[in-house]
Design a protein around this motif. Sequence first.
Motif, PDB file in Angstrom:
ATOM      1  N   VAL A 180       0.879  -1.165   0.000  1.00 42.50           N
ATOM      2  CA  VAL A 180       0.000   0.000   0.000  1.00 42.50           C
ATOM      3  C   VAL A 180       0.916   1.215   0.000  1.00 42.50           C
ATOM      4  O   VAL A 180       1.795   1.326   0.859  1.00 42.50           O
ATOM      5  N   HIS A 181       0.741   2.107  -0.970  1.00 39.83           N
ATOM      6  CA  HIS A 181       1.703   3.213  -1.087  1.00 39.83           C
ATOM      7  C   HIS A 181       1.061   4.436  -1.704  1.00 39.83           C
ATOM      8  O   HIS A 181       0.027   4.351  -2.367  1.00 39.83           O
ATOM      9  N   GLY A 182       1.682   5.571  -1.460  1.00 41.98           N
ATOM     10  CA  GLY A 182       1.203   6.811  -2.057  1.00 41.98           C
ATOM     11  C   GLY A 182       1.749   8.017  -1.335  1.00 41.98           C
ATOM     12  O   GLY A 182       2.774   7.967  -0.658  1.00 41.98           O
ATOM     13  N   THR A 183       1.014   9.110  -1.470  1.00 37.26           N
ATOM     14  CA  THR A 183       1.385  10.337  -0.777  1.00 37.26           C
ATOM     15  C   THR A 183       0.574  10.505   0.505  1.00 37.26           C
ATOM     16  O   THR A 183       0.820  11.434   1.270  1.00 37.26           O
ATOM     17  N   ALA A 184      -0.410   9.636   0.711  1.00 39.98           N
ATOM     18  CA  ALA A 184      -1.259   9.721   1.905  1.00 39.98           C
ATOM     19  C   ALA A 184      -0.510   9.214   3.132  1.00 39.98           C
ATOM     20  O   ALA A 184       0.447   8.435   3.025  1.00 39.98           O
ATOM     21  N   GLY A 185      -0.978   9.622   4.295  1.00 38.94           N
ATOM     22  CA  GLY A 185      -0.389   9.176   5.546  1.00 38.94           C
ATOM     23  C   GLY A 185      -0.964   7.859   6.018  1.00 38.94           C
ATOM     24  O   GLY A 185      -1.866   7.277   5.395  1.00 38.94           O
ATOM     25  N   GLU A 186      -0.473   7.384   7.156  1.00 40.28           N
ATOM     26  CA  GLU A 186      -0.866   6.075   7.671  1.00 40.28           C
ATOM     27  C   GLU A 186      -2.352   6.009   8.023  1.00 40.28           C
ATOM     28  O   GLU A 186      -2.984   4.963   7.849  1.00 40.28           O
ATOM     29  N   ALA A 187      -2.932   7.091   8.486  1.00 36.12           N
ATOM     30  CA  ALA A 187      -4.347   7.074   8.870  1.00 36.12           C
ATOM     31  C   ALA A 187      -5.232   6.698   7.692  1.00 36.12           C
ATOM     32  O   ALA A 187      -6.168   5.891   7.833  1.00 36.12           O
ATOM     33  N   GLU A 188      -4.944   7.259   6.507  1.00 35.47           N
ATOM     34  CA  GLU A 188      -5.755   6.912   5.342  1.00 35.47           C
ATOM     35  C   GLU A 188      -5.414   5.522   4.821  1.00 35.47           C
ATOM     36  O   GLU A 188      -6.285   4.825   4.284  1.00 35.47           O
ATOM     37  N   ALA A 189      -4.172   5.075   5.000  1.00 32.34           N
ATOM     38  CA  ALA A 189      -3.827   3.697   4.635  1.00 32.34           C
ATOM     39  C   ALA A 189      -4.612   2.719   5.511  1.00 32.34           C
ATOM     40  O   ALA A 189      -5.109   1.688   5.024  1.00 32.34           O
ATOM     41  N   VAL A 190      -4.734   3.023   6.798  1.00 26.83           N
ATOM     42  CA  VAL A 190      -5.507   2.184   7.713  1.00 26.83           C
ATOM     43  C   VAL A 190      -6.968   2.138   7.273  1.00 26.83           C
ATOM     44  O   VAL A 190      -7.601   1.072   7.258  1.00 26.83           O
ATOM     45  N   GLU A 191      -7.505   3.288   6.878  1.00 25.79           N
ATOM     46  CA  GLU A 191      -8.897   3.349   6.420  1.00 25.79           C
ATOM     47  C   GLU A 191      -9.105   2.521   5.158  1.00 25.79           C
ATOM     48  O   GLU A 191     -10.103   1.806   5.023  1.00 25.79           O
ATOM     49  N   LEU A 192      -8.165   2.609   4.236  1.00 24.05           N
ATOM     50  CA  LEU A 192      -8.272   1.828   3.001  1.00 24.05           C
ATOM     51  C   LEU A 192      -8.208   0.337   3.301  1.00 24.05           C
ATOM     52  O   LEU A 192      -9.022  -0.454   2.798  1.00 24.05           O
ATOM     53  N   LEU A 193      -7.245  -0.071   4.140  1.00 24.00           N
ATOM     54  CA  LEU A 193      -7.100  -1.493   4.464  1.00 24.00           C
ATOM     55  C   LEU A 193      -8.329  -2.048   5.176  1.00 24.00           C
ATOM     56  O   LEU A 193      -8.697  -3.207   4.980  1.00 24.00           O
ATOM     57  N   ALA A 194      -8.977  -1.220   5.974  1.00 28.47           N
ATOM     58  CA  ALA A 194     -10.184  -1.663   6.683  1.00 28.47           C
ATOM     59  C   ALA A 194     -11.324  -2.011   5.735  1.00 28.47           C
ATOM     60  O   ALA A 194     -12.234  -2.767   6.100  1.00 28.47           O
ATOM     61  N   SER A 195     -11.251  -1.486   4.512  1.00 25.77           N
ATOM     62  CA  SER A 195     -12.332  -1.728   3.538  1.00 25.77           C
ATOM     63  C   SER A 195     -12.022  -2.892   2.599  1.00 25.77           C
ATOM     64  O   SER A 195     -12.849  -3.230   1.739  1.00 25.77           O
ATOM     65  N   VAL A 196     -10.847  -3.507   2.732  1.00 26.87           N
ATOM     66  CA  VAL A 196     -10.423  -4.534   1.790  1.00 26.87           C
ATOM     67  C   VAL A 196     -11.117  -5.861   2.033  1.00 26.87           C
ATOM     68  O   VAL A 196     -11.229  -6.320   3.177  1.00 26.87           O
ATOM     69  N   GLU A 197     -11.549  -6.470   0.943  1.00 28.91           N
ATOM     70  CA  GLU A 197     -12.072  -7.840   0.989  1.00 28.91           C
ATOM     71  C   GLU A 197     -11.179  -8.721   0.131  1.00 28.91           C
ATOM     72  O   GLU A 197     -10.854  -8.366  -1.011  1.00 28.91           O
TER      73      GLU A 197
END
Length: 200
Positions: A180-197
């Motif tokens: 998981v990578h980008g310009t976003a910080g860890e908080a948004e990475a956590v949010e994205l991962l929480a939605s993964v199926e």
Amino acid sequence: MSTSSQTTPAPSGGPAPDRRRQRLASYTVRNMVYSTLLVLAVVLVWWSLTYNPSEQQGREVEVGSTASYAVAQADWPVWVPDPGEGWTPTVVWFEPLEQVPTWHISYVTPQGEYLAVHQGAGVDQAWQDAVLAGGERLGETDLTGPTGEHPWQVWEAESGNAQNAWLLGPEDADGTTVVVHGTAGEAEAVELLASVEARD
């Protein structure tokens, strides 16, 4: 012998043709102006009928069909995020990256940052280098994805689309490597991962 001064009549074709020529010239210019205005009016009407402002904003990325294709092609569970409102998918594909079949999906986050997921099985150093874009490993952090909470490697790059990156190795990700990578910080990475199926 008397001489009578007679006025010779002007030839009938004298000044009249000049006036006629001027009149014809003015008609030609006027007609040309009218024709140009008519063409512009037709073009304007056609443009107003065919203009679609939503097309100017770009077509919506079709996540569902590409994810279904990836699930059908991959030999492993595909991590498909569905983060919901405020997250705009930008690119989605399933194709080889450095000869490794790879699932990729990227988003513009609610904070206006970039965040992507790359996933592949049997990845090598060339694949990792391509995804992490010259990043440097900093340490580890615990993040939760579809396989539970695990320590993820934390990577950072000076620029590009992997300024912040988190990598989970195959032993904790159903035999795949997920970044998981980008310009976003860890908080948004956590949010994205929480939605993964994980779909298989």
